[in-house]
Design an enzyme around this catalytic site. Sequence first.
Site, mmCIF file in Angstrom:
data_model
loop_
_atom_site.group_PDB
_atom_site.id
_atom_site.type_symbol
_atom_site.label_atom_id
_atom_site.label_comp_id
_atom_site.label_asym_id
_atom_site.label_seq_id
_atom_site.Cartn_x
_atom_site.Cartn_y
_atom_site.Cartn_z
ATOM 1 N N GLU A 1 -1.408 -8.115 -0.104
ATOM 2 C CA GLU A 1 -1.649 -6.546 0.231
ATOM 3 C C GLU A 1 -0.429 -5.867 -0.433
ATOM 4 O O GLU A 1 0.470 -5.955 0.511
ATOM 5 C CB GLU A 1 -1.966 -6.444 1.677
ATOM 6 C CG GLU A 1 -3.404 -6.976 2.106
ATOM 7 C CD GLU A 1 -4.462 -6.217 1.661
ATOM 8 O OE1 GLU A 1 -4.434 -5.154 0.726
ATOM 9 O OE2 GLU A 1 -5.726 -6.909 1.642
ATOM 10 N N TRP B 1 7.005 -3.446 7.698
ATOM 11 C CA TRP B 1 7.689 -2.437 8.904
ATOM 12 C C TRP B 1 6.655 -1.288 9.072
ATOM 13 O O TRP B 1 6.972 -0.759 10.112
ATOM 14 C CB TRP B 1 9.052 -2.257 8.577
ATOM 15 C CG TRP B 1 9.273 -1.616 7.193
ATOM 16 C CD1 TRP B 1 9.766 -2.317 6.248
ATOM 17 C CD2 TRP B 1 8.917 -0.314 6.813
ATOM 18 N NE1 TRP B 1 9.644 -1.595 5.024
ATOM 19 C CE2 TRP B 1 9.287 -0.297 5.437
ATOM 20 C CE3 TRP B 1 8.648 0.847 7.137
ATOM 21 C CZ2 TRP B 1 9.168 0.755 4.806
ATOM 22 C CZ3 TRP B 1 8.495 2.220 6.479
ATOM 23 C CH2 TRP B 1 8.848 2.043 5.426
ATOM 24 N N ASN B 2 5.976 -1.044 8.201
ATOM 25 C CA ASN B 2 5.264 0.545 8.356
ATOM 26 C C ASN B 2 4.188 0.651 9.441
ATOM 27 O O ASN B 2 4.109 1.353 10.208
ATOM 28 C CB ASN B 2 4.846 1.125 6.928
ATOM 29 C CG ASN B 2 3.583 0.324 6.465
ATOM 30 O OD1 ASN B 2 3.583 -1.202 6.775
ATOM 31 N ND2 ASN B 2 3.064 0.808 5.422
ATOM 32 N N CYS C 1 0.792 2.328 2.187
ATOM 33 C CA CYS C 1 0.475 1.700 0.852
ATOM 34 C C CYS C 1 -0.649 2.609 0.049
ATOM 35 O O CYS C 1 -0.660 2.626 -0.974
ATOM 36 C CB CYS C 1 0.225 0.327 0.833
ATOM 37 S SG CYS C 1 -1.363 0.095 2.233
ATOM 38 N N THR D 1 7.823 -8.379 -4.026
ATOM 39 C CA THR D 1 7.604 -9.589 -3.059
ATOM 40 C C THR D 1 6.447 -10.534 -3.379
ATOM 41 O O THR D 1 6.420 -11.460 -3.031
ATOM 42 C CB THR D 1 7.826 -9.181 -1.661
ATOM 43 O OG1 THR D 1 8.822 -8.319 -1.469
ATOM 44 C CG2 THR D 1 7.451 -10.056 -0.558
ATOM 45 N N GLU E 1 -8.599 -7.801 3.287
ATOM 46 C CA GLU E 1 -8.507 -7.606 5.015
ATOM 47 C C GLU E 1 -9.925 -7.030 5.469
ATOM 48 O O GLU E 1 -10.430 -6.368 4.626
ATOM 49 C CB GLU E 1 -7.247 -6.729 5.301
ATOM 50 C CG GLU E 1 -5.810 -7.626 5.415
ATOM 51 C CD GLU E 1 -4.790 -6.626 5.792
ATOM 52 O OE1 GLU E 1 -4.746 -5.512 5.608
ATOM 53 O OE2 GLU E 1 -3.635 -7.236 5.879
HETATM 54 P P1 NAD Z 1 8.683 -5.932 1.676
HETATM 55 O O1 NAD Z 1 7.917 -6.805 0.326
HETATM 56 O O2 NAD Z 1 10.199 -5.691 1.534
HETATM 57 O O3 NAD Z 1 8.613 -7.188 2.914
HETATM 58 C C1 NAD Z 1 7.175 -7.441 3.332
HETATM 59 C C2 NAD Z 1 7.639 -8.782 4.192
HETATM 60 O O4 NAD Z 1 7.928 -9.819 3.180
HETATM 61 C C3 NAD Z 1 8.785 -8.863 5.211
HETATM 62 O O5 NAD Z 1 8.413 -9.434 6.355
HETATM 63 C C4 NAD Z 1 9.814 -9.367 4.209
HETATM 64 O O6 NAD Z 1 10.976 -10.147 4.977
HETATM 65 C C5 NAD Z 1 9.046 -10.530 3.526
HETATM 66 N N1 NAD Z 1 9.606 -11.099 2.306
HETATM 67 C C6 NAD Z 1 10.557 -10.377 1.575
HETATM 68 N N2 NAD Z 1 10.855 -11.126 0.303
HETATM 69 C C7 NAD Z 1 10.262 -12.291 0.369
HETATM 70 C C8 NAD Z 1 10.311 -13.463 -0.115
HETATM 71 N N3 NAD Z 1 10.829 -13.505 -1.301
HETATM 72 N N4 NAD Z 1 9.475 -14.419 0.249
HETATM 73 C C9 NAD Z 1 8.774 -14.368 1.500
HETATM 74 N N5 NAD Z 1 8.764 -13.213 2.204
HETATM 75 C C10 NAD Z 1 9.518 -12.055 1.591
HETATM 76 O O7 NAD Z 1 7.897 -4.747 2.180
HETATM 77 P P2 NAD Z 1 8.115 -3.782 3.091
HETATM 78 O O8 NAD Z 1 9.354 -2.788 2.690
HETATM 79 O O9 NAD Z 1 8.402 -4.158 4.549
HETATM 80 O O10 NAD Z 1 6.901 -2.805 3.198
HETATM 81 C C11 NAD Z 1 6.614 -1.734 2.123
HETATM 82 C C12 NAD Z 1 5.667 -2.254 0.882
HETATM 83 O O11 NAD Z 1 4.499 -2.846 1.439
HETATM 84 C C13 NAD Z 1 5.355 -1.132 0.080
HETATM 85 O O12 NAD Z 1 5.429 -1.648 -1.152
HETATM 86 C C14 NAD Z 1 3.740 -0.958 0.468
HETATM 87 O O13 NAD Z 1 2.976 -0.326 -0.453
HETATM 88 C C15 NAD Z 1 3.410 -2.137 0.979
HETATM 89 N N6 NAD Z 1 2.257 -2.163 1.661
HETATM 90 C C16 NAD Z 1 0.900 -2.718 1.344
HETATM 91 C C17 NAD Z 1 -0.063 -2.401 2.269
HETATM 92 C C18 NAD Z 1 -1.281 -2.817 1.707
HETATM 93 O O14 NAD Z 1 -2.341 -2.921 2.711
HETATM 94 N N7 NAD Z 1 -1.670 -3.127 0.455
HETATM 95 C C19 NAD Z 1 -0.082 -2.008 3.611
HETATM 96 C C20 NAD Z 1 1.311 -1.594 3.990
HETATM 97 C C21 NAD Z 1 2.321 -1.949 3.125
#
Ligand code: NAD
Length: 503
Positions: free
Chosen positions: A256, A158-159, A290, A238, A469
């Site tokens: 990621e 969502w970020n 992130c 996740t 990416e």
């Molecule tokens: P999240 O892991 O809660 O959700 C990410 C996505 O995965 C959502 O669409 C969610 O519904 C889905 N999801 C959740 N559980 C799942 C499962 N068991 N199977 C399949 N899909 C599932 O993350 P968030 O809260 O939306 O985002 C924040 C996290 O993302 C932070 O940890 C942040 O560091 C990371 N992030 C990483 C990057 C990067 O480039 N490395 C960029 C942005 C955010």
Amino acid sequence: MTSVPTLSATAPHHFRLHAGGALSEGSGGRRPVLSPATGAVIATVAEAGADDVAAACRAAAAAFPGWAATDGAERARLLRRLAEIVAARIGDLATLESAVTGRPIREMRAQMQRIPEWLDYFAGIILGLEGEANRVRGGFLTYTHYRPYGVCALLTPWNHPVLILTKKLAAALAAGNTVVVKPSELAPVSPLIVADWAKEAGFPDGVVNVVTGGPEAGAALVADPNVARIDLTGGTGTGRRVAAAAAARLVPCTLELGGKTPVVIFDDAPLEEAVAGALFSAFVASGQTCVSGARFLVHRPVAERFLAAFAGRAGRLKVGDPADMATDVGPVISAASRDRCFGFIEETKGTAAVLAAGGARPALPAPFDGGFFVPPTVFAEVAPDMRLFREEVFGPVVSVTPFEDEEDAVRLANDTPFALGAGIWTRDILRGHRVASAVRAGVTWLNDHHKNDPRSVWGGFGESGYGKENGWDALKSYLTKSSVVVRTAARFDDWFAGGTRYG
Ligand code: NAD
């Protein structure tokens, strides 16, 4: 032209799923989308059930052969057309993205302006994708060719709902894959709008599909037998679950994941600039990226002066209405996120660390008194064994820790299982590059932070995941390379009649 709806609490707009070029309600009912700034419902979104996810995957699978056979030049043309559509509506898209994520409008306008670059970039490089051919011993010609995987599951957070989607989408589509996107349940609106625009740009039905829902919908998607490649941006937990599901079906994936970015400030860096950079790294997006600067490691000779200036400026940042161009820091995404941030704050207050800025709930007038606000918060003298030093907060709560020398700085920077972002502030060119190679990170900034470009690979290792990416790495990760071995020798070397070449 599909316009961008205005989101308001007085008349919440309803959004539907996108599968096979048609809009539909989901079998899971409706999910409210909250304004992080007020806590009010500003939209509703159809919630996909397992049946909707399966239908979207079938639509993507049906569209795949035609799309894969479409000439790369035509795929590039459609991506460029989508870039033009986005470019024409950047203002409205930024307003919507700000309303749903709570990120200040100034940030979202700047970020949305960059979106067309990713579409144009992958449209460009797909035309430069070349195979190779070799003449080899024994009268053979070998050549290689690339083929797309098929249906790709794109799971996004969502970020940065549009930016992260676009990075994945542009590479996947340029390569000839079809996609099923599962955006975050907290910010699902803009990906649905991007799917509308893809249809308007002329992408064939079924090439871009978007299903909504939470972890269950995501899990159904990664388990779907039509899905041949997975790309997730999300938390490390996740990532582990998705990697396990991908392994069960031997589907390749890009992950990621999270981070705990160190920012190392040496005593030769211009202090005012390092403070400004530190502030930007930590508090843009309310610390919800992130690669947000999270652990500030400061050279002892300047530690006191840095802390006074950094905490002073952090305390003066304007927290409030994301729609106001003068706002510096908006809310965090949800009540749960706010509570997690205050959990870190209360726990750290009970340690030997020193609260230097923030730490208390901001008093904001209605309707923002219902929002999920956390002030920019700085703790000094944070020890490496404290939870604030070790775990991702994903909010505007950061630590400052002094270091003695370069070796100590590198040791502290690497004292984490994550390896995603890192920042280094120094004017010593030798030291800058030396430390950049010693710090374990997928993306390191020297004297800046957060800067990102379609050509510059992005992605971490360790608990920050794997895969990239941006750049050729991203495009090629959406293709599998095959080789063809052609006999050009006139005579077949008959093995069972005394032939000499087996392999
Ligand atoms: P999240 O892991 O809660 O959700 C990410 C996505 O995965 C959502 O669409 C969610 O519904 C889905 N999801 C959740 N559980 C799942 C499962 N068991 N199977 C399949 N899909 C599932 O993350 P968030 O809260 O939306 O985002 C924040 C996290 O993302 C932070 O940890 C942040 O560091 C990371 N992030 C990483 C990057 C990067 O480039 N490395 C960029 C942005 C955010």
